[in-house]
Design an enzyme around this catalytic site. Structure first.
Site, PDB file in Angstrom:
ATOM      1  N   TRP A 187       0.824  -1.212   0.000  1.00 28.40           N
ATOM      2  CA  TRP A 187       0.000   0.000   0.000  1.00 28.40           C
ATOM      3  C   TRP A 187       0.855   1.257   0.000  1.00 28.40           C
ATOM      4  O   TRP A 187       0.360   2.343  -0.281  1.00 28.40           O
ATOM      5  CB  TRP A 187      -0.979  -0.017   1.180  1.00 28.40           C
ATOM      6  CG  TRP A 187      -0.360   0.167   2.556  1.00 28.40           C
ATOM      7  CD1 TRP A 187       0.814  -0.349   3.012  1.00 28.40           C
ATOM      8  CD2 TRP A 187      -0.902   0.933   3.637  1.00 28.40           C
ATOM      9  NE1 TRP A 187       1.026   0.023   4.311  1.00 28.40           N
ATOM     10  CE2 TRP A 187      -0.010   0.812   4.725  1.00 28.40           C
ATOM     11  CE3 TRP A 187      -2.062   1.697   3.811  1.00 28.40           C
ATOM     12  CZ2 TRP A 187      -0.238   1.434   5.962  1.00 28.40           C
ATOM     13  CZ3 TRP A 187      -2.281   2.300   5.040  1.00 28.40           C
ATOM     14  CH2 TRP A 187      -1.372   2.187   6.097  1.00 28.40           C
ATOM     15  N   ASP A 188       2.133   1.101   0.330  1.00 25.23           N
ATOM     16  CA  ASP A 188       3.063   2.231   0.292  1.00 25.23           C
ATOM     17  C   ASP A 188       2.946   2.979  -1.033  1.00 25.23           C
ATOM     18  O   ASP A 188       3.011   4.210  -1.095  1.00 25.23           O
ATOM     19  CB  ASP A 188       4.513   1.745   0.393  1.00 25.23           C
ATOM     20  CG  ASP A 188       4.777   0.845   1.579  1.00 25.23           C
ATOM     21  OD1 ASP A 188       3.887   0.068   1.948  1.00 25.23           O
ATOM     22  OD2 ASP A 188       5.886   0.920   2.131  1.00 25.23           O
TER      23      ASP A 188
ATOM     24  N   LYS B 166       0.800   0.074  16.520  1.00 21.49           N
ATOM     25  CA  LYS B 166       2.059   0.067  15.757  1.00 21.49           C
ATOM     26  C   LYS B 166       2.247   1.371  14.977  1.00 21.49           C
ATOM     27  O   LYS B 166       3.317   1.962  14.953  1.00 21.49           O
ATOM     28  CB  LYS B 166       2.073  -1.120  14.794  1.00 21.49           C
ATOM     29  CG  LYS B 166       3.364  -1.227  13.991  1.00 21.49           C
ATOM     30  CD  LYS B 166       3.340  -2.427  13.062  1.00 21.49           C
ATOM     31  CE  LYS B 166       4.616  -2.514  12.250  1.00 21.49           C
ATOM     32  NZ  LYS B 166       4.606  -3.632  11.310  1.00 21.49           N
ATOM     33  N   GLN B 167       1.226   1.776  14.291  1.00 19.25           N
ATOM     34  CA  GLN B 167       1.316   2.965  13.440  1.00 19.25           C
ATOM     35  C   GLN B 167      -0.081   3.547  13.281  1.00 19.25           C
ATOM     36  O   GLN B 167      -1.065   2.938  13.686  1.00 19.25           O
ATOM     37  CB  GLN B 167       1.875   2.616  12.079  1.00 19.25           C
ATOM     38  CG  GLN B 167       0.971   1.710  11.262  1.00 19.25           C
ATOM     39  CD  GLN B 167       1.647   1.179  10.011  1.00 19.25           C
ATOM     40  OE1 GLN B 167       2.351   0.193  10.047  1.00 19.25           O
ATOM     41  NE2 GLN B 167       1.424   1.846   8.913  1.00 19.25           N
TER      42      GLN B 167
ATOM     43  N   GLU C 269      -0.587  -3.472  12.839  1.00 20.45           N
ATOM     44  CA  GLU C 269      -0.367  -4.923  12.699  1.00 20.45           C
ATOM     45  C   GLU C 269      -0.016  -5.600  14.016  1.00 20.45           C
ATOM     46  O   GLU C 269       0.220  -6.807  14.034  1.00 20.45           O
ATOM     47  CB  GLU C 269       0.723  -5.163  11.648  1.00 20.45           C
ATOM     48  CG  GLU C 269       0.250  -4.792  10.247  1.00 20.45           C
ATOM     49  CD  GLU C 269       1.372  -4.394   9.304  1.00 20.45           C
ATOM     50  OE1 GLU C 269       2.460  -4.040   9.801  1.00 20.45           O
ATOM     51  OE2 GLU C 269       1.149  -4.402   8.085  1.00 20.45           O
TER      52      GLU C 269
END
Lengths: 250, 987
Positions: B579-580, B816-817, B718
């Site tokens: 997805w980056d 995580k993010q 994640e």
């Protein structure tokens, strides 16, 4: 010619020391010289062990430390092999003579644990790296030697929980990418080496990796200082490792 | 201030600007046959030339008579900075002309008259001699003896003029000029340019500094830095207390050029200027020398601007591979790591082609291509190597002192063509093969005996390389020139490298100088539409430039662009596409170079069939894009992996990180919103949005209350796997369904299906807690152990999974993010109004930043929320990820999405730029330490440049554009500039 000096005591550790010396000798591509240093009395056990290995035992009178350290500093000598219990001393984990030898001899010293029985050559060596340039430099020669001898190299790095790597984008790739970079930084000549990672106390992590990898030799770089507060990991591993430990001065 | 005087001979310059009268020719009657031939040769060999003069173009053109045929350009900068002509084989072409308005003309007349009158009042007769374009020329010494003095007599002329002025109580030439300046001001000319050549005073609207400014700007757009320019004049020193007329070439960036005077210079030259004297004959020698240097293939000068160059000295084994990633040459299709060209044990040289994968399934990885950048140098005896990557021109220099100088580039104008030029020890260069098979080539390799043709078989064709190399001996040294062309082909084994050979042939036909010029021009053109300028923060400025360089080089602008997680800079992440590419890199491309964004989407379009099949296999409708994608479009995510604690784990992302489906659609929408590409909208774009919506419609699970759920997924966080109703996944799916509805009509899609999309979207739970305004990251998240990262670690980023173990992590509110917050970044209109602050306050302290994608997004959100110190902290962390190798994995390539997040944080966060329908939203929040933030964007075909300071925002557009500034409503801007004040709108 390159030589390895094996300090064979007149004790039950003698066969293990000789077996380790022979195995390490192949790794170093060096001949093995068995040396027994005694102040008095016969060395029946040492001689029997040498004979069983088909090697000649040389004996020297005098102080074991003086004689062995002097022999180790010979130009052709590339390593010294001693028992954990020392050349003559018994009954201690790291006997006085062994302690003195490993902290003073400038060559690599292989310390053979009590009860070690060699089962052939060295097929796999475990090389712990703490990620510092000093550790990498100390073990560079060992890694190159193992690669040259086509011995399987297993690197192990134990991550400090207080200083974990930043980011772990995608586990499957990140660990591999990070590991490749770690090996490139710390053991660039260890082609095809496998890197084992652990998190926690270094000694415990290395012990675990040693068990799981079934390595025949543990290679450690160190500063040759065993004073309090120094080389705690080395001390722990010397006490716990069931395989010979190759100590390489940094 | 100019540089200290430097040696001129022996150094190759990329451009040369020179004065005409007194420098190039002794007088207007001088013959120019030799000069004309030199100019033709110089341009043919790629040197850019400009003549700068006060006279009009016919005078110069008739005397010079040059008709050069490139690739170097010849410009005539005439009429004292008011006109610019390009000279080509067909003659003159006007490029730019400053035309005075009637009011300005009247003011010039009045200024001249007033000057003459005031001199007359002192008893001094002066005459208006000409009324030239934009200026008036007054003769201070209208005496027959001085009617046309040659330049060689400048000292005598000056003495005569000053004597004459003194006789009438005027204290020298400077005083006369001051008098004219005062007269000009009194006549209403606020920015008059008053100059003197000793005999005359000229009052004008422009001067030579305007000419120089234009030319240096033009050179920059051709990829030439001021340090690579040679200025030659004869009046660089002061004259009569006034700056010499040629010294105006040294203003602005011209001060960074190398300047030489061939004049008499009675008062000497300024510091940094080299005085050679010798007049036109010496000028001719200088030009001959430049032509000679080019004939023998001399190396260009290395750019020296620290804001545009990455310099690495030495070869530090511990950091070498990370540096190779940073120094990579990228052209959109091909990446070459910036390894030392000489063998080095710590090095990991690699050449990769975008989308050229070997292996299948999770084993698919970028195929190492033949190496074109290897030389058999003996570096042991050489000094420590130096590498310089010139970002603006895409050039990599390597110097091995005493052994070789090497210039490399991967042509941005001809992607797939690489050029290496080396000047060094003959023996070493002669034994250097053009192509080297990489150690890890793996695939079946065929190589001809000369090592100029190579082919590596791939599952879907082959990768081919064709090389040409010459080594020209010069005693013990030699010049090596190597050109290599790479292509991917579907041709079966056994066929020759026809595609690569044709590409090579075309490159060779262009010639070395044209290849270099077109490459520099291509980079400069992209920079023109992408450079982000931050004044007041040099460290951040450089990091942004490095990021933009790699972003621009990561994607082709035709065909398809497979943008892997490490771009084209290394083997990390196997080159897989995540997805980056869609939500991080694509917005940058869409806003700066839509064609590249379109190519990135084409990669998805061409994998739509595989995605449709994947959905069918899962028993779903529509398209199920792969979490990790390579050649085929089927998922290539590994199934198991070891973590850093030595545990083997099942990897579930490929199966469960389904938000990729909506991410692909979002990327598509982002491109459409920025570009307004109606053809794409009506074709593949609509298909992408519709098929992804169909997937979600089939993925919804309905409960008895009529609410829709998406269960058993992994969100961007994640750390928590197999969760239900992940807010990010659900809201993105909702956005996807709504977008598909709005992009279609009942004529395109069955009405019932469309209605189902809207119904599904409206029924999807999103975790919003009405009272607090918080979105629950997934069902049950708020019931987990409340933890903030400060309780676990003294600093971030931190790998929380390693810190507290996965078991506890799964039961804790540790993120995580950006997950919920990612929604505020991507689809704020899908969320409750004004919900950012509450969610930022809740989630950010719980976020470990365990992903390199995280800090940049938080920087953007903090900035939008007005929390600038936190925004800057997160931004600086993002900026250093690769420069400091924070992750200790930059060796595998740069984190291209983190680099994109840096751009997004600045443009979308600090500047608050976002397309919304037909208008561009702009809501800046500028940190106090930034004096200026300036960047270009391309919005619906309009080229905009946005300049933000603490007091105002200027929007320059080349066509009418709607801008909504700070939520104050729509303003029609452009063509031209619109200024928005911080307190009120101004036009």
């Amino acid at each position: 010619m390159r030589a390895i000096i094996a300090a064979v005591g007149d004790d039950p550790a003698a066969p293990g020391v000789i077996g380790a010396a022979v195995a390490v000798g192949r790794l170093f591509a060096a001949d093995v010289e068995l040396l027994n240093v005694r102040e008095d009395g016969p060395a029946a056990a040492a001689e029997a062990a040498a004979a069983a290995a088909g090697l000649t035992l040389s004996t020297l009178p005098g102080d074991p430390y003086v004689a062995l350290s002097s022999a180790a500093e010979r130009e052709d000598v590339v390593a010294l092999v001693v028992a954990t219990g020392g050349a003559l001393d018994t009954g201690h984990r790291l006997a006085h003579t062994t302690r003195r030898l490993i902290t003073s001899v400038s060559k690599p010293v292989v310390v053979v644990p009590v009860g070690y029985a060699a089962s052939g050559g060295i097929a796999r060596v475990l090389v712990p790296l703490d990620g510092t340039p000093a550790s990498a430099a100390a073990l560079r020669g060992t890694v190159e030697m193992a690669a040259e001898a086509e011995v399987e190299i297993v690197l192990v790095h134990v991550l400090d929980p207080a200083n974990l790597p930043a980011f772990g984008d995608q586990l499957a790739h990140e660990v591999r990418t990070w590991s490749d970079a770690f090996v490139a930084r710390n053991a660039p000549t260890a082609h095809n080496a496998r890197l084992e990672l652990r998190v926690g106390e270094p000694a415990a992590g290395i012990e675990e990796a040693l068990r799981e990898s079934q390595a025949d030799l543990l290679a450690l770089g160190w500063s040759r200082e065993l004073t309090e507060g120094r080389a705690a990991v080395v001390s722990e591993l010397l006490a716990a490792a069931g395989v010979p430990v190759l100590l390489t001065p940094a | 201030m100019t540089q200290p005087a430097v040696a001129v001979d022996g150094l190759r310059y990329e451009a040369l600007i020179f004065d005409w009268d007194g420098t190039a020719v002794a007088d207007r009657a001088a013959g120019t046959a030799h000069l004309r031939a030199l100019v033709a040769d110089a341009c043919r060999l790629g040197l850019d030339l400009a003549v700068v003069t006060g006279t009009h173009v016919e005078n110069i053109d008739e005397q010079l008579g040059a008709r050069p045929d490139g690739p170097g350009e010849l410009h005539l900068l005439v009429n004292r900075g008011s006109e610019t002509f390009r000279v080509g084989p067909q003659g003159l072409a006007l490029v730019e002309r400053r035309t005075a308005s009637p009011a300005e003309d009247a003011a010039l007349d009045a200024a001249a008259a007033l000057t003459i009158e005031r001199l007359a009042q002192r008893g001094l007769e002066a005459r208006l001699v000409t009324q030239r374009l934009n200026r008036r020329k007054i003769d201070l010494i209208p005496e027959p003896a001085w009617s046309d003095p040659p330049k060689a007599r400048i000292a005598q002329l000056l003495a005569a003029v000053e004597r004459r002025l003194g006789e009438h109580g005027i204290a020298g030439l400077a005083a006369a000029v001051a008098l004219a300046q005062a007269a000009a001001a009194d006549a209403g000319l606020t920015d008059a340019r008053v100059t003197s050549d000793a005999k005359h005073i000229e009052i004008g609207l422009t001067d030579k500094s305007d000419a120089a400014r234009w030319w240096f700007d033009h050179l920059w757009r051709r990829g030439i830095a001021p340090e690579q320019v040679l200025i030659v004049g004869d009046e660089l020193g002061p004259l009569g207390g006034l700056p010499g007329s040629d010294s105006m070439l040294l203003v602005g960036v011209g001060a960074r050029a190398v300047a030489v005077s061939v004049g008499v210079e009675p008062a000497g030259v300024p510091p940094g200027v080299t005085l050679r004297g010798g007049g036109p004959a010496e000028f001719a020698r200088l030009l001959e020398r430049q032509v000679g240097l080019r004939r023998v293939g001399a190396m260009p000068l290395v750019g020296a601007d620290a804001a545009w160059t990455l310099t690495i000295d030495g070869a530090d084994a511990a950091h070498e591979q990370a540096r190779e990633s940073l120094l990579s040459l990228v052209d959109g299709r091909m990446g070459t790591r910036g390894s030392l060209v000489a063998p080095n044990g710590a090095s990991s040289p690699a050449v990769v082609l975008a989308g050229a994968y070997r292996g299948e399934g999770e084993q698919s990885t970028l195929q190492p291509a033949p190496l074109w950048n290897r030389l058999s140098l003996r570096v042991r005896d050489a000094g420590p190597p130096r590498r310089v990557l010139e970002l603006h021109a895409g050039l990599l220099w390597q110097r091995f002192l005493g052994e070789a100088d090497v210039l490399q580039f991967s042509s941005f104008a001809r992607p797939g063509v690489a050029v290496l030029r080396a000047l060094g020890r003959r023996q070493a260069l002669e034994r250097s093969p053009p192509l080297v098979v990489p150690a890890d080539a793996g695939a079946e390799v065929s190589l001809d005996p000369e090592r100029t043709l190579m082919r590596l078989e791939l599952p879907d064709g082959a990768l081919e390389a064709a090389a040409a190399q010459t080594v020209e001996r010069r005693g013990e040294t030699a010049l090596l020139e190597r050109v290599v062309a790479y292509t991917r082909t579907a041709a079966p084994p056994g066929q020759t490298a026809a595609g690569a050979a044709a590409l090579l042939e075309s490159a060779l036909a262009a010639g070395r100088e044209r290849l270099l010029i077109e490459h520099r021009c291509a980079w400069a053109a992209r920079w023109e539409r992408a450079d982000v300028r931050i004044e007041g923060d040099p460290e951040l400025q450089f990091a942004l430039r490095l990021a933009v360089y790699h972003l621009m080089g990561s994607a082709a602008d035709s065909g398809e662009a497979a943008i892997g997680a490490r771009g084209l800079t290394g083997p990390g992440y196997n080159g897989h596409v995540f997805w980056d590419a869609d939500v991080f890199v694509l917005p940058f491309l869409a806003a700066t170079h839509p064609a590249a964004a379109r190519a990135a989407l084409e990669y998805r379009v061409r994998r739509l069939a595989a995605s449709l099949e994947a959905a069918r296999t899962d028993g779903r409708a529509g398209a199920r894009f792969a979490w990790e994608s390579a050649a085929t479009g089927f998922d290539v995510t590994p199934k198991v992996a070891n973590d850093r604690a030595g545990h083997q784990l099942a990897i579930l992302t490929g199966e469960l990180e389904e938000h990729i489906v909506a991410d692909v659609a979002w990327g598509c929408g982002c491109y459409l919103d920025w570009s307004g590409d109606e053809e794409f909208r009506a074709g593949p774009g609509r298909q992408l949005v519709v098929e992804t919506a169909r997937y979600w419609a089939s993925r919804l699970e309905w409960d008895a209350d009529g609410r829709a759920h998406i269960r058993g997924v992994i969100g961007p966080d994640e750390y928590h796997e197999v969760v239900d109703d992940n807010a990010y996944t659900n809201v993105m799916a909702r956005w996807n369904l709504r977008r598909a509805f709005s992009e279609t009509t009942d004529a395109d899609v069955d009405a019932a299906e469309r209605a189902g999309w809207r119904e599904g979207a409206d029924a999807l739970v999103d975790g919003l807690q009405a009272a607090s305004g918080l979105y629950e990251e997934f069902a049950g998240f708020f019931d987990l152990e409340p933890l903030v990262i400060a309780q676990l670690a003294p600093h971030r980023p931190v790998a929380a999974d390693l810190l507290i173990g996965r078991e506890r992590l799964e039961q804790a509110q540790v993120v995580k993010q950006a997950d919920v917050l990612m929604l505020h970044h991507l689809v704020p209109d899908e969320l409750a109004p004004r919900s950012l602050a509450a969610n930022l306050a809740f989630y950010e302290p719980r976020t470990a930043h365990g992903s390199s994608l995280s800090p940049g997004v938080h920087a953007a959100l903090f900035a939008r929320d007005g929390k600038l110190p936190q925004a800057l902290e997160a931004l600086r962390l993002t900026a250093r990820i690769d420069l400091d190798d924070i992750s200790e994995s930059t060796a595998g390539g740069v984190h291209i999405a983190a680099m994109a997040s840096l751009w997004q944080a600045v443009v979308m966060g600090f500047a608050g730029v976002r397309p919304s329908g037909e208008e561009l939203l702009l809501d800046p929040h500028l940190p106090g330490s930034w004096e200026v933030l300036e960047f270009p964007v391309t919005f619906k075909g309009a080229m905009l440049t946005i300049t933000i300071t603490s007091s105002e925002t200027r929007v320059r557009s080349d066509r009418p554009t709607r801008v909504n500034f700070a939520g104050r409503g729509t303003t029609e801007t452009g063509p031209g500039e619109t200024v928005f004040a911080t307190t009120e709108l101004q036009r």
